[in-house]
Design a protein around this motif. Structure first.
Motif, mmCIF file in Angstrom:
data_model
loop_
_atom_site.group_PDB
_atom_site.id
_atom_site.type_symbol
_atom_site.label_atom_id
_atom_site.label_comp_id
_atom_site.label_asym_id
_atom_site.label_seq_id
_atom_site.Cartn_x
_atom_site.Cartn_y
_atom_site.Cartn_z
ATOM 1 N N ARG A 156 2.231 2.408 10.553
ATOM 2 C CA ARG A 156 1.954 1.644 9.341
ATOM 3 C C ARG A 156 1.300 0.242 9.533
ATOM 4 O O ARG A 156 1.007 -0.125 10.713
ATOM 5 C CB ARG A 156 3.474 1.053 8.956
ATOM 6 N N THR A 157 0.549 -0.263 8.348
ATOM 7 C CA THR A 157 -0.096 -1.342 8.411
ATOM 8 C C THR A 157 0.875 -2.613 8.352
ATOM 9 O O THR A 157 2.038 -2.423 8.278
ATOM 10 C CB THR A 157 -1.167 -1.488 7.252
ATOM 11 N N LYS A 160 -5.182 -3.179 5.579
ATOM 12 C CA LYS A 160 -5.406 -1.697 5.541
ATOM 13 C C LYS A 160 -5.563 -1.315 6.894
ATOM 14 O O LYS A 160 -5.871 -1.875 7.736
ATOM 15 C CB LYS A 160 -6.471 -1.395 4.415
ATOM 16 N N LYS A 173 0.883 -5.042 6.334
ATOM 17 C CA LYS A 173 1.159 -5.088 4.907
ATOM 18 C C LYS A 173 2.226 -4.048 4.610
ATOM 19 O O LYS A 173 3.235 -4.370 3.565
ATOM 20 C CB LYS A 173 -0.047 -5.039 4.074
ATOM 21 N N GLU A 174 2.463 -3.068 5.104
ATOM 22 C CA GLU A 174 3.323 -2.194 4.651
ATOM 23 C C GLU A 174 4.663 -2.383 5.315
ATOM 24 O O GLU A 174 5.631 -1.703 4.806
ATOM 25 C CB GLU A 174 2.943 -0.499 5.221
ATOM 26 N N VAL A 183 7.028 1.850 3.650
ATOM 27 C CA VAL A 183 6.573 3.307 3.245
ATOM 28 C C VAL A 183 6.697 3.857 4.365
ATOM 29 O O VAL A 183 7.186 3.396 5.564
ATOM 30 C CB VAL A 183 4.903 3.189 2.854
#
Ligand SMILES: Cc1cc2nc3c(=O)[nH]c(=O)nc-3n(C[C@H](O)[C@H](O)[C@H](O)COP(=O)(O)O)c2cc1C
Length: 309
Positions: A163-164, A140, A166-167, A171
């Motif tokens: 962006r992270t 996050k 994880k992303e 996205v």
């Protein structure tokens, strides 16, 4: 960008309109040490040294390196200084498993203490400016913690891919986060330049995003695909097809001269990008994909241009 911004593509960009700064593809610092000092590979046969080759017209140019080992970062930074680079950038954002397994790239976000040590190792290795490229968090957004650690290490600049980890790139980049990053920078260490990255479409978009967020600059990645004119404000649709195809042919010849050579298939990414969005693009692209050298690319382009007259 790995297998994109090699010396051949940078030469093409330099000839059509230079950016303010060039970055190399990322290069493993451990790999540089191993190939040069352990395997004693000759530089002109070493693919990692190819990634660190550049021509005079491609300045200022920053060598991007990665490692989780401070002594390797120190080694690669000294090498970059000896090769005449204008700066060193440390990748702390790459989500590739093979990089993260080494504790490098985005894995560094989960090890901020080591990240600070790594930056210090680079700063102490040479007088070159040291910068970092990273993301806004791991699982996050964690700018308050992560960016603060980086800022306290006083790199010359931090590029934030918005962006992270994880992303990944699934996205949209969140440029709103840049406003928060700028506020943290202004409070913690105002001397550090902040560069935004992610989904910048063209030069106008870059100016808008930089203006709205208050950061110091923007880094463009995919917007360069098929558009080496992007840094002089032209978008792909404005460029006549003949010029695009000529640029692809020039790139193919430059690509072939990279030493040691890269597998010709690596050029396909560029071919797809240059040969798109016009009637007959799919057919021409299919033919070009079969070419296995620059002369082959040139011949197919010449035939296509002659038959369209
Ligand atoms: C093919 C490819 C290769 C990349 N290689 C690198 C790299 O070597 N170093 C790096 O910091 N980022 C690399 N990236 C990430 C980009 O620098 C950038 O952060 C990401 O593409 C988002 O920006 P953009 O929307 O402007 O492309 C790469 C991205 C792609 C698509």
């Amino acid at each position: 960008m790995a297998d994109v911004t090699d010396a051949a593509f940078r030469a093409l960009v330099a000839s059509r309109g230079k950016p303010d700064v060039f970055w190399t593809e990322f290069v493993s610092a451990d790999g540089l040490y191993h190939t040069r000092e352990v395997k004693k590979m000759k530089d002109d046969e070493n693919p990692l040294m190819r990634e660190l080759s550049f021509e005079a017209g491609q300045r200022p140019i920053i060598a991007q390196i990665f490692s989780s080992k401070p002594d390797m970062i120190s080694y690669a930074t000294k090498l970059a200084a000896a090769l005449g680079f204008d700066g060193v950038d440390i990748n702390m954002g790459c989500p590739d498993r093979s990089i993260e397994k080494q504790g490098a790239g985005a894995a560094m976000i989960q090890n901020p203490e080591l990240a600070a040590t790594i930056i210090r190792a680079a700063q102490e290795a040479s007088p070159l400016p040291v910068s970092v490229k990273t993301r806004i968090g791991y699982n996050k957004e964690s700018l308050d913690e992560w960016l603060t650690v980086l800022l306290k290490a006083s790199p010359a600049a931090i590029t934030l891919h918005l962006r992270t980890r994880k992303e990944l790139s699934l996205v949209s980049a969140d440029w709103e986060q840049m406003k928060k990053a700028v506020a943290i920078r202004n409070r913690v260490n105002p001397d550090v330049l902040l560069i935004g990255n992610g989904d910048v479409r063209d030069l106008g978009d870059a100016r808008l995003k930089v203006g709205e967020s208050g950061c110091d600059g923007a880094m463009l990645g995919r917007a360069m695909f098929g558009n080496p004119w992007v840094f002089v404000g032209k978008n792909g649709a404005e460029i006549p097809l003949s010029e695009k195809l000529a640029a692809l042919v020039e790139l193919a010849h430059g690509f072939e001269k990279l030493s040691p050579p890269k597998h010709f298939a690596v050029l396909k990414k560029h071919t797809k990008a240059f040969v798109a969005d016009f009637p007959g693009a799919a057919e021409l692209r299919a033919k070009l994909m079969e070419a296995d050298d620059a002369d082959g690319i040139e011949k197919i382009v010449l035939d296509a241009t002659a038959s369209s007259r």
